[in-house]
Design a protein around this motif. Structure first.
Motif, PDB file in Angstrom:
ATOM      1  N   LYS A   5       0.755  -1.340   0.064  1.00  5.69           N
ATOM      2  CA  LYS A   5      -0.034  -0.115  -0.022  1.00  5.69           C
ATOM      3  C   LYS A   5       1.054   1.117  -0.034  1.00  5.69           C
ATOM      4  CE  LYS A   5      -3.872   2.295   1.925  1.00  5.69           C
ATOM      5  NZ  LYS A   5      -3.302   3.564   1.052  1.00  5.69           N
ATOM      6  N   TYR A   6       0.715   2.132  -1.048  1.00  9.28           N
ATOM      7  CA  TYR A   6       1.426   3.166  -1.355  1.00  9.28           C
ATOM      8  C   TYR A   6       0.872   4.425  -0.503  1.00  9.28           C
ATOM      9  CZ  TYR A   6       4.351   0.497  -4.465  1.00  9.28           C
ATOM     10  OH  TYR A   6       4.898  -0.371  -4.965  1.00  9.28           O
ATOM     11  N   ASP A   7       1.686   5.365   0.159  1.00  7.44           N
ATOM     12  CA  ASP A   7       1.109   6.592   0.692  1.00  7.44           C
ATOM     13  C   ASP A   7       1.101   7.696  -0.447  1.00  7.44           C
ATOM     14  OD1 ASP A   7       0.080   8.115   2.665  1.00  7.44           O
ATOM     15  OD2 ASP A   7       2.012   8.125   3.694  1.00  7.44           O
ATOM     16  N   GLY A   8       0.013   7.629  -1.264  1.00  6.44           N
ATOM     17  CA  GLY A   8      -0.169   8.738  -2.321  1.00  6.44           C
ATOM     18  C   GLY A   8      -1.631   8.906  -2.650  1.00  6.44           C
ATOM     19  N   ASN A  61      14.800   7.118   0.982  1.00  5.60           N
ATOM     20  CA  ASN A  61      14.745   5.859   1.372  1.00  5.60           C
ATOM     21  C   ASN A  61      14.186   4.999   0.602  1.00  5.60           C
ATOM     22  OD1 ASN A  61      12.263   6.391   1.890  1.00  5.60           O
ATOM     23  ND2 ASN A  61      12.204   5.935   4.131  1.00  5.60           N
ATOM     24  N   GLY A  62      13.706   5.603  -0.634  1.00  4.63           N
ATOM     25  CA  GLY A  62      12.930   4.669  -1.661  1.00  4.63           C
ATOM     26  C   GLY A  62      11.407   4.357  -1.486  1.00  4.63           C
ATOM     27  N   THR A  63      10.904   4.918  -0.303  1.00  2.00           N
ATOM     28  CA  THR A  63       9.512   4.611   0.006  1.00  2.00           C
ATOM     29  C   THR A  63       8.639   5.942  -0.330  1.00  2.00           C
ATOM     30  OG1 THR A  63       9.769   5.347   2.344  1.00  2.00           O
ATOM     31  CG2 THR A  63       9.995   2.834   1.925  1.00  2.00           C
ATOM     32  N   SER A  64       7.233   5.767  -0.552  1.00  5.00           N
ATOM     33  CA  SER A  64       6.674   6.922  -0.655  1.00  5.00           C
ATOM     34  C   SER A  64       6.576   7.978   0.409  1.00  5.00           C
ATOM     35  CB  SER A  64       5.174   6.425  -1.114  1.00  5.00           C
ATOM     36  OG  SER A  64       4.681   5.789  -0.094  1.00  5.00           O
ATOM     37  N   ASP A  65       6.681   9.254  -0.124  1.00  5.78           N
ATOM     38  CA  ASP A  65       6.571  10.348   0.985  1.00  5.78           C
ATOM     39  C   ASP A  65       5.514  11.205   0.584  1.00  5.78           C
ATOM     40  OD1 ASP A  65       7.307  12.665   2.049  1.00  5.78           O
ATOM     41  OD2 ASP A  65       9.446  12.904   1.598  1.00  5.78           O
ATOM     42  N   PHE A  66       4.266  11.274   1.562  1.00  2.00           N
ATOM     43  CA  PHE A  66       3.084  11.882   1.268  1.00  2.00           C
ATOM     44  C   PHE A  66       3.304  13.194   1.474  1.00  2.00           C
ATOM     45  CE2 PHE A  66      -0.816  13.198   2.548  1.00  2.00           C
ATOM     46  CZ  PHE A  66      -1.916  13.143   1.357  1.00  2.00           C
ATOM     47  N   ASN A  67       3.976  13.641   2.443  1.00  2.00           N
ATOM     48  CA  ASN A  67       4.332  14.931   2.750  1.00  2.00           C
ATOM     49  C   ASN A  67       4.986  15.628   1.492  1.00  2.00           C
ATOM     50  OD1 ASN A  67       3.254  14.851   5.442  1.00  2.00           O
ATOM     51  ND2 ASN A  67       5.136  14.512   6.337  1.00  2.00           N
ATOM     52  N   ALA A  68       5.792  15.108   1.088  1.00  2.00           N
ATOM     53  CA  ALA A  68       6.447  15.845  -0.291  1.00  2.00           C
ATOM     54  C   ALA A  68       5.319  15.993  -1.318  1.00  2.00           C
ATOM     55  CB  ALA A  68       7.789  15.095  -0.821  1.00  2.00           C
ATOM     56  N   ARG A 138       8.590   0.497   7.406  1.00  2.00           N
ATOM     57  CA  ARG A 138       7.908   1.367   7.749  1.00  2.00           C
ATOM     58  C   ARG A 138       6.962   2.211   6.468  1.00  2.00           C
ATOM     59  NH1 ARG A 138       7.954   4.272  11.827  1.00  2.00           N
ATOM     60  NH2 ARG A 138       7.792   6.348  10.779  1.00  2.00           N
ATOM     61  N   LEU A 139       6.280   0.948   5.617  1.00  2.00           N
ATOM     62  CA  LEU A 139       5.246   1.086   4.512  1.00  2.00           C
ATOM     63  C   LEU A 139       4.088   1.478   5.206  1.00  2.00           C
ATOM     64  CD1 LEU A 139       6.801  -1.299   2.099  1.00  2.00           C
ATOM     65  CD2 LEU A 139       7.456   1.208   2.159  1.00  2.00           C
ATOM     66  N   GLU A 140       3.282   1.798   4.230  1.00  2.00           N
ATOM     67  CA  GLU A 140       1.703   2.331   5.059  1.00  2.00           C
ATOM     68  C   GLU A 140       1.267   0.948   5.408  1.00  2.00           C
ATOM     69  OE1 GLU A 140      -2.221   4.649   4.074  1.00  2.00           O
ATOM     70  OE2 GLU A 140      -0.520   4.770   2.455  1.00  2.00           O
ATOM     71  N   GLY A 141       1.494  -0.245   4.508  1.00  2.00           N
ATOM     72  CA  GLY A 141       0.713  -1.593   4.854  1.00  2.00           C
ATOM     73  C   GLY A 141       0.401  -2.461   3.404  1.00  2.00           C
TER      74      GLY A 141
END
Length: 175
Positions: A5-8, A61-68, A138-141
């Motif tokens: 699950k991506y944080d986007g 770190n290669g994971t999705s960055d919702f704040n950005a 530390r991914l969203e799920g």
């Protein structure tokens, strides 16, 4: 089938000839916001398709960055992780099983190393192990889906979202 699950932002990409539109779940047209996704959709040799995916910005770190992503300062860097193909070359694929739609998606996006990627997924009983790893990284799920089912918009008993309760997205959901 189990997917990260991506944080986007969830997006539908519609290409019809030389026109591409990016639509949110609520029907908002965000075509102007994410030029990299539009450019990559236009580079595809197939001129008619509809794909479902998640617009994300990858952090250092290669994971999705919702704040950005939410800041709108990096719209030109937003990529799409595609997880379903709903139509291809004028044919509605939504009634086909997910496994067949995923095969069509992989063919559609083969050799496309730019702004649109096929979201990775795993088959079988790996779900609990994949969820543990998602939390560790530390991914969203994860989202687990029945591979033999047709596409249904919105919530469905044929898929389940399992969220990492320690992920920062959980704090956003509380407010």
């Amino acid at each position: 089938m189990h997917e990260i699950k991506y944080d986007g932002y969830r997006l539908i990409v519609l290409r019809d000839g030389k026109r591409v539109r990016l639509l949110t779940r609520n029907g908002n047209d965000w075509t102007h916001r994410f030029p990299w996704i539009v450019e990559d959709a236009l580079k595809n040799r197939r001129t008619q398709f509809v794909i479902d995916g998640e617009a994300v910005i990858l952090g250092v770190n290669g994971t999705s960055d919702f704040n950005a992503l939410h800041s709108r300062r990096h719209d030109a860097e937003v990529q799409l992780y595609a997880f379903d193909c709903l139509a291809l070359d004028g044919e509605d694929l939504r009634e086909l099983p997910l496994s067949v739609r995923k095969t069509n998606l992989a063919r559609l996006l083969a050799r496309r190393p730019d702004g649109i990627f096929v979201a990775d997924y795993e088959h079988g009983e790996i779900g609990p192990d994949l969820f543990r790893k998602a939390c560790e990284f530390r991914l969203e799920g994860i989202v687990s889906k029945r591979s033999d089912r047709p596409y249904r918009a919105g919530r469905s008993k044929d898929w389940i979202k399992v969220k990492n309760r320690t992920h920062p997205a959980m704090e956003r959901e509380l407010f």
